[in-house]
Enzyme design. Structure first.
Site, PDB file in Angstrom:
ATOM      1  CD  GLU A 136      -3.157  -0.818   2.123  1.00 51.40           C
ATOM      2  OE1 GLU A 136      -3.107   0.189   2.851  1.00 51.40           O
ATOM      3  OE2 GLU A 136      -4.092  -1.614   2.155  1.00 51.40           O
ATOM      4  CD  GLU A 149      -4.067  -5.401   4.133  1.00 43.91           C
ATOM      5  OE1 GLU A 149      -4.835  -4.518   4.596  1.00 43.91           O
ATOM      6  OE2 GLU A 149      -2.828  -5.293   4.138  1.00 43.91           O
TER       7      GLU A 149
HETATM    8  C1  BGP Z   1      -4.396  -1.590   5.433  1.00 49.03           C
HETATM    9  C2  BGP Z   1      -3.069  -1.991   5.978  1.00 49.03           C
HETATM   10  C3  BGP Z   1      -3.108  -2.880   7.174  1.00 49.03           C
HETATM   11  C4  BGP Z   1      -4.300  -2.701   8.092  1.00 49.03           C
HETATM   12  C5  BGP Z   1      -5.593  -2.425   7.339  1.00 49.03           C
HETATM   13  C6  BGP Z   1      -6.740  -1.966   8.196  1.00 49.03           C
HETATM   14  O1  BGP Z   1      -4.290  -0.301   4.929  1.00 49.03           O
HETATM   15  O2  BGP Z   1      -2.284  -2.617   4.992  1.00 49.03           O
HETATM   16  O3  BGP Z   1      -1.880  -2.794   7.804  1.00 49.03           O
HETATM   17  O4  BGP Z   1      -4.058  -2.018   9.210  1.00 49.03           O
HETATM   18  O5  BGP Z   1      -5.439  -1.484   6.325  1.00 49.03           O
HETATM   19  O6  BGP Z   1      -6.583  -0.621   8.490  1.00 49.03           O
HETATM   20  P1  BGP Z   1      -6.814  -0.035   9.921  1.00 49.03           P
HETATM   21  O7  BGP Z   1      -5.931  -0.825  10.811  1.00 49.03           O
HETATM   22  O8  BGP Z   1      -6.451   1.390   9.847  1.00 49.03           O
HETATM   23  O9  BGP Z   1      -8.258  -0.246  10.208  1.00 49.03           O
END
Ligand code: BGP
Length: 468
Positions: free
Chosen positions: A160, A374
């Site tokens: 990301e 993800e």
């Molecule tokens: C993505 C990242 C993760 C994770 C996820 C959820 O952007 O790759 O590391 O954290 O999002 O986001 P958040 O933890 O801010 O809810």
């Protein structure tokens, strides 16, 4: 509900080193940009997180038991090179060998990222991705990992790129917490693309075995309500957040129509992008050499035109309705009353995943195989006691609907080969802490005990439909 998974589908759970491992000072690990930042902030600690550093055998066994055949992990750069460069730290190297071997022994294929938001502190203090020396150090670290970790056949360079650049320099919720520093954001995007491309070129030129790609989060942008001015705002945001990076990755050039919109954003914010001679040739060479694309998807944004000064508030507590985002000359985020949101104000819109899959595969011919690396729901799970299954029905609904969108795109010819839920087990969230849970497995952060969620049982039922 989705009834059946395709044959040989990659069905996995995702993690990131700094969010699960804990043990931030163990065995010679160097500091990341987060350690002192989180300490000074005083909201929550990255230790022991989910104590994956010690408990990985348990989590991998659970993954196997609940039908997963793959896991996403990242290597923490500072476990290998505590300062980001120099002599490798053998204890860190040994840890990742143990982890990968444990995955393989359990029939779980590791998909490994080299960089998931955890820049070494020494390099961070020296400008992080804004300093081009960082790219050289990253290439050397990547080369070391390819040579060393022969167990790994599936690599991702950076996770990301936009989230890192955006959170560091626009939204201000990752260190160094700049707000609307547009020059730094766009430069970081470009430099990270360059780092990715150099690593891909090295991987292919040296003939390393296995596959390599990178991960972008795609956040479709829809005008709301639909007017020409709002459409233009959506186009600008889409160019800045998505197209610039996809062009750089899969075309090896920034198309004129993309740059027209990006330049408009830069101009309105008095910002500049510096591209050095030779940069574009590096991107070009790598553009057709990615073996696959990791696509993260959570939510779209709905935008309206906005010409006022930039301002934002970040909902990092799960108190619904506390976020706002207004980006001068780009647009402001608005609420679409027809779209449900999470407690952290994230829009729940599965069709956005379908739209992105169709758009990416139609636009970028070099983007061949796709994995959803993800997708998941941040939710305040309710603990039910030791040994009690946690009822997370909304998470099942969320995953089910997104999976249906994926399968629809696949049916229409998009080559999607797998899905990694974010996340495997509960872990800490960078800017939100520990109450924003995503896991299939619940982590009691007091005792580090794992409990099963209903979503894990449902994941297993679906796994069993594969290859039948
Ligand atoms: C993505 C990242 C993760 C994770 C996820 C959820 O952007 O790759 O590391 O954290 O999002 O986001 P958040 O933890 O801010 O809810």
């Amino acid at each position: 509900r989705v009834k059946k998974l395709p044959q040989n589908f990659v069905w996995g759970g995702a993690t990131a080193a700094y969010q699960v491992e804990g043990a931030t000072q163990a065995d010679g690990k160097g500091k990341t940009m987060w350690d002192d930042y989180l300490k000074a902030q005083g909201r929550f600690s990255p230790d022991p997180a989910s104590d994956f550093y010690h408990l990985y055998p348990e989590d991998i066994e659970l993954a196997k038991l609940y039908g997963l055949n793959a896991i996403r992990v990242s290597i923490s750069w500072t476990r290998i090179f505590p300062k980001g460069y120099g002599e490798p730290n053998q204890a860190g190297v040994d840890y990742y060998h143990r982890l990968f071997q444990c995955c393989l022994a359990n029939g779980i294929t590791p998909y490994v990222s080299l960089h998931h938001f955890d820049s070494p502190r020494t390099l961070f203090e020296d400008g992080d991705w804004l300093n081009r020396k960082n790219i050289d150090y990253f290439v050397a670290y990547a080369d070391f990992c390819f040579k060393e970790f022969k167990e790994v056949k599936n690599w991702f360079t950076i996770n990301e790129l936009i989230s890192l650049a955006f959170s560091q320099y626009i939204q201000g919720n990752f260190p160094p917490s700049h707000h609307f520093d547009v020059t730094s954001a766009i430069q970081a995007e470009h430099n990270e693309l360059l780092a990715h491309a150099r690593v891909v070129n090295l991987f292919k030129d040296k003939g390393y075995a296995g596959r390599i790609g990178l991960i972008h989060v795609l956040q479709p942008v829809y005008p709301y309500p639909q007017t020409p001015a709002n459409q233009h705002a959506a186009d600008c945001e889409n160019a800045f957040m998505n197209t610039f990076l996809l062009d750089g990755t899969f075309l090896g050039e920034y198309r004129p129509e993309t740059m027209a919109l990006v330049n408009e954003v830069l101009q309105k914010n008095d910002a500049r992008l510096k591209i050095e001679p030779g940069d574009m040739a590096i991107l070009k060479k790598a553009a057709s050499r990615n073996d696959y694309f990791g696509l993260n998807y959570y939510q779209p944004s709905f935008v309206a035109a906005y010409e006022g000064e930039s301002t934002n508030t970040f909902n990092g507590t799960g108190e619904k309705g506390t976020s706002s985002f207004k980006f001068k000359g780009v647009g402001q985020h608005v609420k679409n009353p027809e779209i449900p949101t999470t407690d952290w104000d994230w829009n729940i819109y599965p069709k956005g995943l379908y739209d992105e899959l169709k758009w990416v595969s139609a636009t970028y011919k070099n983007c061949k195989t796709i994995y959803i690396t993800e997708n998941g729901l941040g939710y305040k799970d309710t603990y039910a006691g030791v040994g009690q299954v946690i009822d997370d029905e909304p998470r099942i609904d969320y995953i089910d609907q997104h999976l249906a969108a994926l399968l629809q795109a696949r049916k229409e010819g998009v080559d999607v080969q797998g899905y990694f839920v974010w996340s495997l087990q509960d872990q800490f969230s960078w800017a939100n802490g520990y109450n924003k849970r995503y896991g299939l497995f619940y982590v009691n952060f007091e005792t580090q005990a794992r409990e099963i969620k209903k979503s894990a049982q449902w994941f297993k039922e679906l796994a069993d439909t594969m290859n039948t």
